[in-house]
Motif scaffolding. Structure first.
Motif, PDB file in Angstrom:
ATOM      1  N   ASP A 184      13.980  17.557 -11.604  1.00  0.00           N
ATOM      2  CA  ASP A 184      13.981  16.838 -10.331  1.00  0.00           C
ATOM      3  C   ASP A 184      12.552  16.430  -9.967  1.00  0.00           C
ATOM      4  OD1 ASP A 184      14.055  16.013  -7.670  1.00  0.00           O
ATOM      5  OD2 ASP A 184      15.644  17.433  -7.149  1.00  0.00           O
ATOM      6  N   GLU A 185      12.312  15.144  -9.916  1.00  0.00           N
ATOM      7  CA  GLU A 185      10.963  14.641  -9.641  1.00  0.00           C
ATOM      8  C   GLU A 185      10.473  15.025  -8.254  1.00  0.00           C
ATOM      9  OE1 GLU A 185       8.604  10.385 -10.193  1.00  0.00           O
ATOM     10  OE2 GLU A 185      10.683  10.600 -10.844  1.00  0.00           O
ATOM     11  N   LYS A 186      11.392  15.137  -7.291  1.00  0.00           N
ATOM     12  CA  LYS A 186      11.002  15.504  -5.934  1.00  0.00           C
ATOM     13  C   LYS A 186      10.452  16.930  -5.877  1.00  0.00           C
ATOM     14  CE  LYS A 186      14.213  12.434  -3.477  1.00  0.00           C
ATOM     15  NZ  LYS A 186      15.352  12.369  -2.524  1.00  0.00           N
ATOM     16  N   ARG A 187      11.075  17.825  -6.632  1.00  0.00           N
ATOM     17  CA  ARG A 187      10.591  19.214  -6.665  1.00  0.00           C
ATOM     18  C   ARG A 187       9.203  19.292  -7.291  1.00  0.00           C
ATOM     19  NH1 ARG A 187      15.734  23.046  -8.450  1.00  0.00           N
ATOM     20  NH2 ARG A 187      16.869  22.938  -6.458  1.00  0.00           N
ATOM     21  N   VAL A 188       8.987  18.486  -8.307  1.00  0.00           N
ATOM     22  CA  VAL A 188       7.684  18.457  -8.966  1.00  0.00           C
ATOM     23  C   VAL A 188       6.620  17.951  -7.987  1.00  0.00           C
ATOM     24  CG1 VAL A 188       6.317  17.377 -10.792  1.00  0.00           C
ATOM     25  CG2 VAL A 188       8.649  18.169 -11.273  1.00  0.00           C
ATOM     26  N   ALA A 189       6.943  16.882  -7.283  1.00  0.00           N
ATOM     27  CA  ALA A 189       6.008  16.315  -6.310  1.00  0.00           C
ATOM     28  C   ALA A 189       5.687  17.318  -5.209  1.00  0.00           C
ATOM     29  CB  ALA A 189       6.601  15.042  -5.708  1.00  0.00           C
ATOM     30  N   GLN A 190       6.709  18.050  -4.769  1.00  0.00           N
ATOM     31  CA  GLN A 190       6.501  19.043  -3.715  1.00  0.00           C
ATOM     32  C   GLN A 190       5.606  20.178  -4.201  1.00  0.00           C
ATOM     33  OE1 GLN A 190      10.033  21.109  -2.377  1.00  0.00           O
ATOM     34  NE2 GLN A 190       9.205  21.324  -0.304  1.00  0.00           N
ATOM     35  N   ILE A 208       9.810  26.864 -15.877  1.00  0.00           N
ATOM     36  CA  ILE A 208      10.772  25.770 -15.980  1.00  0.00           C
ATOM     37  C   ILE A 208      11.847  25.950 -14.916  1.00  0.00           C
ATOM     38  CG2 ILE A 208      12.468  24.644 -17.466  1.00  0.00           C
ATOM     39  CD1 ILE A 208      10.820  25.569 -19.864  1.00  0.00           C
ATOM     40  N   GLY A 209      11.883  25.035 -13.959  1.00  0.00           N
ATOM     41  CA  GLY A 209      12.817  25.146 -12.841  1.00  0.00           C
ATOM     42  C   GLY A 209      12.069  25.504 -11.576  1.00  0.00           C
ATOM     43  N   LEU A 210      12.036  24.605 -10.609  1.00  0.00           N
ATOM     44  CA  LEU A 210      11.268  24.819  -9.390  1.00  0.00           C
ATOM     45  C   LEU A 210      12.159  24.940  -8.156  1.00  0.00           C
ATOM     46  CD1 LEU A 210       8.291  22.385 -10.114  1.00  0.00           C
ATOM     47  CD2 LEU A 210       8.335  24.890 -10.319  1.00  0.00           C
ATOM     48  N   GLY A 211      13.271  25.678  -8.328  1.00  0.00           N
ATOM     49  CA  GLY A 211      14.083  26.053  -7.175  1.00  0.00           C
ATOM     50  C   GLY A 211      13.393  27.188  -6.444  1.00  0.00           C
ATOM     51  N   LEU A 271       3.284  20.005  -6.388  1.00  0.00           N
ATOM     52  CA  LEU A 271       1.912  19.506  -6.434  1.00  0.00           C
ATOM     53  C   LEU A 271       1.322  19.386  -5.032  1.00  0.00           C
ATOM     54  CD1 LEU A 271       2.327  16.702  -9.139  1.00  0.00           C
ATOM     55  CD2 LEU A 271       1.045  18.848  -9.392  1.00  0.00           C
ATOM     56  N   THR A 272       2.164  18.982  -4.073  1.00  0.00           N
ATOM     57  CA  THR A 272       1.687  18.807  -2.694  1.00  0.00           C
ATOM     58  C   THR A 272       1.251  20.130  -2.079  1.00  0.00           C
ATOM     59  OG1 THR A 272       3.136  16.890  -2.359  1.00  0.00           O
ATOM     60  CG2 THR A 272       2.316  18.012  -0.382  1.00  0.00           C
ATOM     61  N   VAL A 273       2.063  21.160  -2.255  1.00  0.00           N
ATOM     62  CA  VAL A 273       1.746  22.459  -1.640  1.00  0.00           C
ATOM     63  C   VAL A 273       0.905  23.342  -2.555  1.00  0.00           C
ATOM     64  CG1 VAL A 273       3.785  22.417  -0.186  1.00  0.00           C
ATOM     65  CG2 VAL A 273       3.931  23.484  -2.437  1.00  0.00           C
ATOM     66  N   ARG A 274       0.616  22.841  -3.764  1.00  0.00           N
ATOM     67  CA  ARG A 274      -0.293  23.511  -4.690  1.00  0.00           C
ATOM     68  C   ARG A 274       0.141  24.925  -5.057  1.00  0.00           C
ATOM     69  NH1 ARG A 274      -6.203  21.621  -2.220  1.00  0.00           N
ATOM     70  NH2 ARG A 274      -5.819  19.369  -2.391  1.00  0.00           N
ATOM     71  N   ILE A 275       1.381  25.049  -5.514  1.00  0.00           N
ATOM     72  CA  ILE A 275       1.861  26.358  -5.955  1.00  0.00           C
ATOM     73  C   ILE A 275       1.667  26.551  -7.456  1.00  0.00           C
ATOM     74  CG2 ILE A 275       3.567  26.512  -4.104  1.00  0.00           C
ATOM     75  CD1 ILE A 275       5.697  25.796  -6.238  1.00  0.00           C
ATOM     76  N   ALA A 276       1.104  25.545  -8.129  1.00  0.00           N
ATOM     77  CA  ALA A 276       0.866  25.634  -9.567  1.00  0.00           C
ATOM     78  C   ALA A 276      -0.398  24.861  -9.916  1.00  0.00           C
ATOM     79  CB  ALA A 276       2.054  25.064 -10.342  1.00  0.00           C
ATOM     80  N   SER A 277      -0.967  25.182 -11.062  1.00  0.00           N
ATOM     81  CA  SER A 277      -2.166  24.465 -11.507  1.00  0.00           C
ATOM     82  C   SER A 277      -1.834  23.014 -11.796  1.00  0.00           C
ATOM     83  CB  SER A 277      -2.729  25.134 -12.766  1.00  0.00           C
ATOM     84  OG  SER A 277      -2.884  26.524 -12.582  1.00  0.00           O
ATOM     85  N   SER A 278      -0.639  22.784 -12.356  1.00  0.00           N
ATOM     86  CA  SER A 278      -0.158  21.436 -12.636  1.00  0.00           C
ATOM     87  C   SER A 278       1.357  21.475 -12.667  1.00  0.00           C
ATOM     88  CB  SER A 278      -0.708  20.915 -13.969  1.00  0.00           C
ATOM     89  OG  SER A 278      -0.390  21.800 -15.026  1.00  0.00           O
ATOM     90  N   ALA A 279       1.986  20.312 -12.544  1.00  0.00           N
ATOM     91  CA  ALA A 279       3.449  20.246 -12.548  1.00  0.00           C
ATOM     92  C   ALA A 279       3.883  18.899 -13.108  1.00  0.00           C
ATOM     93  CB  ALA A 279       4.010  20.441 -11.139  1.00  0.00           C
ATOM     94  N   ILE A 280       4.949  18.914 -13.921  1.00  0.00           N
ATOM     95  CA  ILE A 280       5.442  17.678 -14.520  1.00  0.00           C
ATOM     96  C   ILE A 280       6.966  17.668 -14.495  1.00  0.00           C
ATOM     97  CG2 ILE A 280       3.461  17.321 -16.044  1.00  0.00           C
ATOM     98  CD1 ILE A 280       5.062  18.577 -18.295  1.00  0.00           C
ATOM     99  N   GLN A 281       7.518  16.465 -14.536  1.00  0.00           N
ATOM    100  CA  GLN A 281       8.963  16.294 -14.574  1.00  0.00           C
ATOM    101  C   GLN A 281       9.395  16.170 -16.025  1.00  0.00           C
ATOM    102  OE1 GLN A 281      10.773  13.250 -15.446  1.00  0.00           O
ATOM    103  NE2 GLN A 281      12.749  14.249 -15.051  1.00  0.00           N
TER     104      GLN A 281
END
Length: 232
Positions: free
Chosen positions: A49-55, A23-26, A57-67
């Motif tokens: 922050d929806e932008k952090r979640v989108a990022q 929880i928290g994608l800083g 997912l884009t760079v694939r640092i997690a299996s899944s991500a949600i806001q």
């Protein structure tokens, strides 16, 4: 040898824990997500922050991500966060949100909660509301820097608790050419030698006949008081 973040990731490393929620994608949360994901674990990343979640997912640092807003128990429940065995609360710079989120998780029965703190008071509050493990990166980084400046022969350090550590040190001149048996490190200093070697290769659990030389490093475990007595 690199002991960086060893406390955190050793605290997470159990065979029965294969799924993690962060929880928290800083910067801190992203680093935890990416490392666990690269280790092959199933990781869910979340952030308000929806932008952090989108990022993420884009760079694939997690299996899944949600806001989601982690201070809302309903949001955590709907996302299935309460079903995870281990949840890392990585929103340390927002004290109130961090504490409320940790409390929500523990009250819902999450087995193991790791939380990032930003001050000593924050550490105490997180433990008070039930965090199983608290990390304080800024304090740990400052402490490690102080050790490196005052004890340059100590290459790395991992504190087991307030009184005991594992340290990687440069072999002192006084130990050059001598075997572990001759040095009697355990009897003289109260320390156990775990490994001897260099960046390319370490000999783990060396025998008493292992000879030490300049340019090598040795990894020892023991009390901080005894480690200070080494001629380094």
């Amino acid at each position: 040898m690199d002991f960086s973040s060893l406390k955190l990731f050793n605290s997470l490393r159990k065979d029965t824990r294969r799924q993690f929620a962060v929880i928290g994608l800083g910067r801190f949360g992203r680093a935890v997500c990416e490392t666990l994901h690269n280790l092959g674990y199933d990781v869910l990343g979340t952030d308000i922050d929806e932008k952090r979640v989108a990022q993420a997912l884009t760079v694939r640092i997690a299996s899944s991500a949600i806001q989601l807003d982690s201070t809302e128990p309903t949001a955590l429940k709907q996302a299935g966060i309460f079903e995870f065995d281990t949840v890392i609360v990585a929103i340390g710079n927002y004290v109130q949100e961090s504490i409320v989120t940790t409390l929500n998780l523990k009250e819902a029965g999450v087995e193991y909660v790791v939380a990032k703190a930003s001050s000593e008071i924050h550490v105490k509050l997180l433990k008070r509301v039930g965090a199983n493990f608290v990390v304080f990166p800024e304090y740990e980084a400052g402490r490690d820097l102080a050790y490196r400046i005052t004890k340059p022969a100590i290459l790395d350090r991992f504190e087991l608790d307030t009184e005991h550590s594992i340290v990687e040190v440069i072999v002192p001149d006084e130990f050059d050419g001598k075997t572990l048996e001759e040095l009697e490190i355990r009897n003289r200093y109260g320390l156990n030698v775990l490994a001897v070697g260099n960046e390319q290769k370490f000999i783990v659990n060396p025998t008493p006949t292992q000879r030490l030389h300049k340019g090598l490093a040795m990894v020892v475990i023991g009390s901080n008081k005894d480690i200070k007595r080494l001629p380094i």
